[in-house]
Design a protein around this motif. Structure first.
Motif, PDB file in Angstrom:
ATOM      1  N   ALA A 117      -6.790   7.857  -5.739  1.00  0.00           N
ATOM      2  CA  ALA A 117      -6.483   6.893  -6.799  1.00  0.00           C
ATOM      3  C   ALA A 117      -5.054   6.384  -6.662  1.00  0.00           C
ATOM      4  CB  ALA A 117      -6.695   7.546  -8.164  1.00  0.00           C
ATOM      5  N   ASN A 118      -4.112   7.269  -6.389  1.00  0.00           N
ATOM      6  CA  ASN A 118      -2.726   6.840  -6.204  1.00  0.00           C
ATOM      7  C   ASN A 118      -2.584   5.930  -4.991  1.00  0.00           C
ATOM      8  OD1 ASN A 118      -1.542   8.146  -8.422  1.00  0.00           O
ATOM      9  ND2 ASN A 118      -1.322  10.063  -7.302  1.00  0.00           N
ATOM     10  N   CYS A 119      -3.318   6.257  -3.920  1.00  0.00           N
ATOM     11  CA  CYS A 119      -3.282   5.416  -2.730  1.00  0.00           C
ATOM     12  C   CYS A 119      -3.843   4.025  -3.026  1.00  0.00           C
ATOM     13  CB  CYS A 119      -4.066   6.081  -1.609  1.00  0.00           C
ATOM     14  SG  CYS A 119      -4.063   5.186  -0.043  1.00  0.00           S
ATOM     15  N   ALA A 120      -4.919   3.971  -3.803  1.00  0.00           N
ATOM     16  CA  ALA A 120      -5.512   2.678  -4.162  1.00  0.00           C
ATOM     17  C   ALA A 120      -4.548   1.847  -5.004  1.00  0.00           C
ATOM     18  CB  ALA A 120      -6.828   2.903  -4.914  1.00  0.00           C
ATOM     19  N   VAL A 121      -3.848   2.500  -5.927  1.00  0.00           N
ATOM     20  CA  VAL A 121      -2.854   1.784  -6.735  1.00  0.00           C
ATOM     21  C   VAL A 121      -1.739   1.244  -5.848  1.00  0.00           C
ATOM     22  CG1 VAL A 121      -1.099   2.065  -8.535  1.00  0.00           C
ATOM     23  CG2 VAL A 121      -3.362   3.071  -8.834  1.00  0.00           C
ATOM     24  N   GLY A 122      -1.297   2.043  -4.886  1.00  0.00           N
ATOM     25  CA  GLY A 122      -0.262   1.584  -3.969  1.00  0.00           C
ATOM     26  C   GLY A 122      -0.717   0.389  -3.151  1.00  0.00           C
ATOM     27  N   ILE A 123      -1.984   0.366  -2.742  1.00  0.00           N
ATOM     28  CA  ILE A 123      -2.509  -0.765  -1.985  1.00  0.00           C
ATOM     29  C   ILE A 123      -2.529  -2.020  -2.846  1.00  0.00           C
ATOM     30  CG2 ILE A 123      -4.599  -1.683  -0.908  1.00  0.00           C
ATOM     31  CD1 ILE A 123      -5.193   1.137   0.106  1.00  0.00           C
ATOM     32  N   VAL A 124      -2.948  -1.879  -4.101  1.00  0.00           N
ATOM     33  CA  VAL A 124      -2.999  -3.037  -5.006  1.00  0.00           C
ATOM     34  C   VAL A 124      -1.597  -3.598  -5.212  1.00  0.00           C
ATOM     35  CG1 VAL A 124      -3.487  -3.758  -7.372  1.00  0.00           C
ATOM     36  CG2 VAL A 124      -5.108  -2.292  -6.157  1.00  0.00           C
ATOM     37  N   ILE A 125      -0.631  -2.738  -5.423  1.00  0.00           N
ATOM     38  CA  ILE A 125       0.740  -3.209  -5.633  1.00  0.00           C
ATOM     39  C   ILE A 125       1.288  -3.862  -4.368  1.00  0.00           C
ATOM     40  CG2 ILE A 125       3.102  -2.442  -6.140  1.00  0.00           C
ATOM     41  CD1 ILE A 125       1.895  -0.315  -7.933  1.00  0.00           C
ATOM     42  N   SER A 126       0.959  -3.292  -3.218  1.00  0.00           N
ATOM     43  CA  SER A 126       1.389  -3.889  -1.958  1.00  0.00           C
ATOM     44  C   SER A 126       0.785  -5.282  -1.776  1.00  0.00           C
ATOM     45  CB  SER A 126       0.988  -2.984  -0.793  1.00  0.00           C
ATOM     46  OG  SER A 126       1.328  -3.569   0.442  1.00  0.00           O
ATOM     47  N   MET A 127      -0.471  -5.438  -2.162  1.00  0.00           N
ATOM     48  CA  MET A 127      -1.099  -6.761  -2.095  1.00  0.00           C
ATOM     49  C   MET A 127      -0.405  -7.747  -3.023  1.00  0.00           C
ATOM     50  SD  MET A 127      -5.163  -5.850  -2.054  1.00  0.00           S
ATOM     51  CE  MET A 127      -5.964  -5.153  -0.616  1.00  0.00           C
ATOM     52  N   LEU A 128       0.012  -7.255  -4.172  1.00  0.00           N
ATOM     53  CA  LEU A 128       0.673  -8.128  -5.132  1.00  0.00           C
ATOM     54  C   LEU A 128       2.025  -8.608  -4.610  1.00  0.00           C
ATOM     55  CD1 LEU A 128       0.718  -9.331  -8.019  1.00  0.00           C
ATOM     56  CD2 LEU A 128       1.838  -7.215  -8.759  1.00  0.00           C
ATOM     57  N   HIS A 129       2.732  -7.726  -3.937  1.00  0.00           N
ATOM     58  CA  HIS A 129       4.076  -8.069  -3.452  1.00  0.00           C
ATOM     59  C   HIS A 129       4.024  -8.886  -2.165  1.00  0.00           C
ATOM     60  CE1 HIS A 129       5.843  -4.375  -5.718  1.00  0.00           C
ATOM     61  NE2 HIS A 129       5.503  -5.360  -6.517  1.00  0.00           N
ATOM     62  N   PHE A 130       3.062  -8.579  -1.308  1.00  0.00           N
ATOM     63  CA  PHE A 130       2.980  -9.251  -0.007  1.00  0.00           C
ATOM     64  C   PHE A 130       1.557  -9.754   0.175  1.00  0.00           C
ATOM     65  CE2 PHE A 130       5.857  -5.612   0.226  1.00  0.00           C
ATOM     66  CZ  PHE A 130       7.061  -6.265   0.462  1.00  0.00           C
ATOM     67  N   SER A 131       1.361 -11.022  -0.081  1.00  0.00           N
ATOM     68  CA  SER A 131       0.010 -11.570  -0.067  1.00  0.00           C
ATOM     69  C   SER A 131      -0.644 -11.447   1.299  1.00  0.00           C
ATOM     70  CB  SER A 131       0.047 -13.048  -0.484  1.00  0.00           C
ATOM     71  OG  SER A 131       0.893 -13.789   0.405  1.00  0.00           O
ATOM     72  N   GLY A 132       0.154 -11.385   2.362  1.00  0.00           N
ATOM     73  CA  GLY A 132      -0.417 -11.285   3.693  1.00  0.00           C
ATOM     74  C   GLY A 132      -1.057  -9.951   3.985  1.00  0.00           C
ATOM     75  N   SER A 133      -0.797  -8.949   3.157  1.00  0.00           N
ATOM     76  CA  SER A 133      -1.331  -7.606   3.421  1.00  0.00           C
ATOM     77  C   SER A 133      -2.762  -7.425   2.942  1.00  0.00           C
ATOM     78  CB  SER A 133      -0.444  -6.546   2.750  1.00  0.00           C
ATOM     79  OG  SER A 133      -0.501  -6.696   1.348  1.00  0.00           O
ATOM     80  N   TYR A 134      -3.391  -8.499   2.433  1.00  0.00           N
ATOM     81  CA  TYR A 134      -4.794  -8.383   2.050  1.00  0.00           C
ATOM     82  C   TYR A 134      -5.652  -7.969   3.240  1.00  0.00           C
ATOM     83  CZ  TYR A 134      -4.283 -10.463  -2.585  1.00  0.00           C
ATOM     84  OH  TYR A 134      -3.937 -10.696  -3.886  1.00  0.00           O
ATOM     85  N   GLU A 135      -5.248  -8.411   4.416  1.00  0.00           N
ATOM     86  CA  GLU A 135      -6.052  -8.132   5.590  1.00  0.00           C
ATOM     87  C   GLU A 135      -5.685  -6.806   6.253  1.00  0.00           C
ATOM     88  OE1 GLU A 135      -5.429 -11.429   8.103  1.00  0.00           O
ATOM     89  OE2 GLU A 135      -6.347 -12.901   6.745  1.00  0.00           O
ATOM     90  N   THR A 136      -4.656  -6.128   5.735  1.00  0.00           N
ATOM     91  CA  THR A 136      -4.193  -4.908   6.397  1.00  0.00           C
ATOM     92  C   THR A 136      -4.706  -3.640   5.720  1.00  0.00           C
ATOM     93  OG1 THR A 136      -2.160  -4.819   5.084  1.00  0.00           O
ATOM     94  CG2 THR A 136      -2.098  -6.091   7.133  1.00  0.00           C
TER      95      THR A 136
END
Length: 207
Positions: free
Chosen positions: A63-82
């Protein structure tokens, strides 16, 4: 008159033979207790504790990892594909391993910690059951961590506002939204974790 022979001859005296026996070490009256993993695996309380911590530790880690991924997507739109499933799998494995370690520590140290809290008037007024033992330290940690994160965001915003203008406002806005998401998610995740794990283990660890 010829000399008389001495007829009172005595046989030589042989000294008694003393038998020597090795000293006998007295046996200890109290048997020495030894740690055995076989006995621990047959201990229902120990195994239930380990299983509970492993299962919910893995869930919290994912769950914490998923939250970190969501926040990373919010900050860097290009990371949707990563987004990589391997990251979630590794967080699952790591959470299970850490959960097993925490479960063993909780099993062995619950008694001393429980007695220390009960004998401390300040702590006993806030921690009065196994749920509060889990939840309130988590809550304090979350609030302190969130406060430091917010201060770093504000400091970063103040430093780049004079350089980037409107772009800085957008960047700080996304950081602040990410901070709100992380704070709310941590509150929800660890509240549910403390609530669930305490309900599973309360029968084994009465307060």
């Amino acid at each position: 008159m010829p000399p008389q022979e001495n007829t009172n001859t005595q046989a030589p005296v042989t000294p008694p033979v003393v038998s020597q026996t090795p000293p006998v070490t007295p046996a200890s009256s109290t048997p020495r207790s030894t740690f055995s993993m076989d006995s621990m695996t047959k201990n229902k309380k120990f195994m239930d504790t380990i299983k509970t911590f492993v299962i919910y530790g893995a869930i919290v880690s994912v769950a914490n990892c998923a939250v970190g991924i969501v926040i990373s997507m919010l900050h860097f739109s290009g990371s949707y594909e990563t987004v990589n499933v391997a990251v979630l799998v590794m967080s699952l494995i790591t959470g299970a391993i850490l959960g097993a370690i925490c479960g063993a520590l909780f099993f062995f140290f619950f008694g001393p910690v429980h007695n220390w809290i009960k004998n401390n008037s300040f702590l006993s007024s806030y921690i009065h059951d196994i749920f509060s033992l889990f939840w309130k330290p988590f809550l304090v940690g979350i609030v302190i961590s969130a406060a430091f994160s917010l201060l770093s965001i504000l400091g970063l915003g103040a430093s780049i506002a004079t350089l980037s203008g409107g772009y800085a406002v957008v960047s700080i806005g996304s950081l602040f939204i990410g901070w709100i998401i992380a704070f709310a998610a941590n509150i929800a995740i660890y509240y549910l974790y403390a609530k669930t794990i305490s309900s599973k283990l309360s029968s084994h660890y009465p307060w």
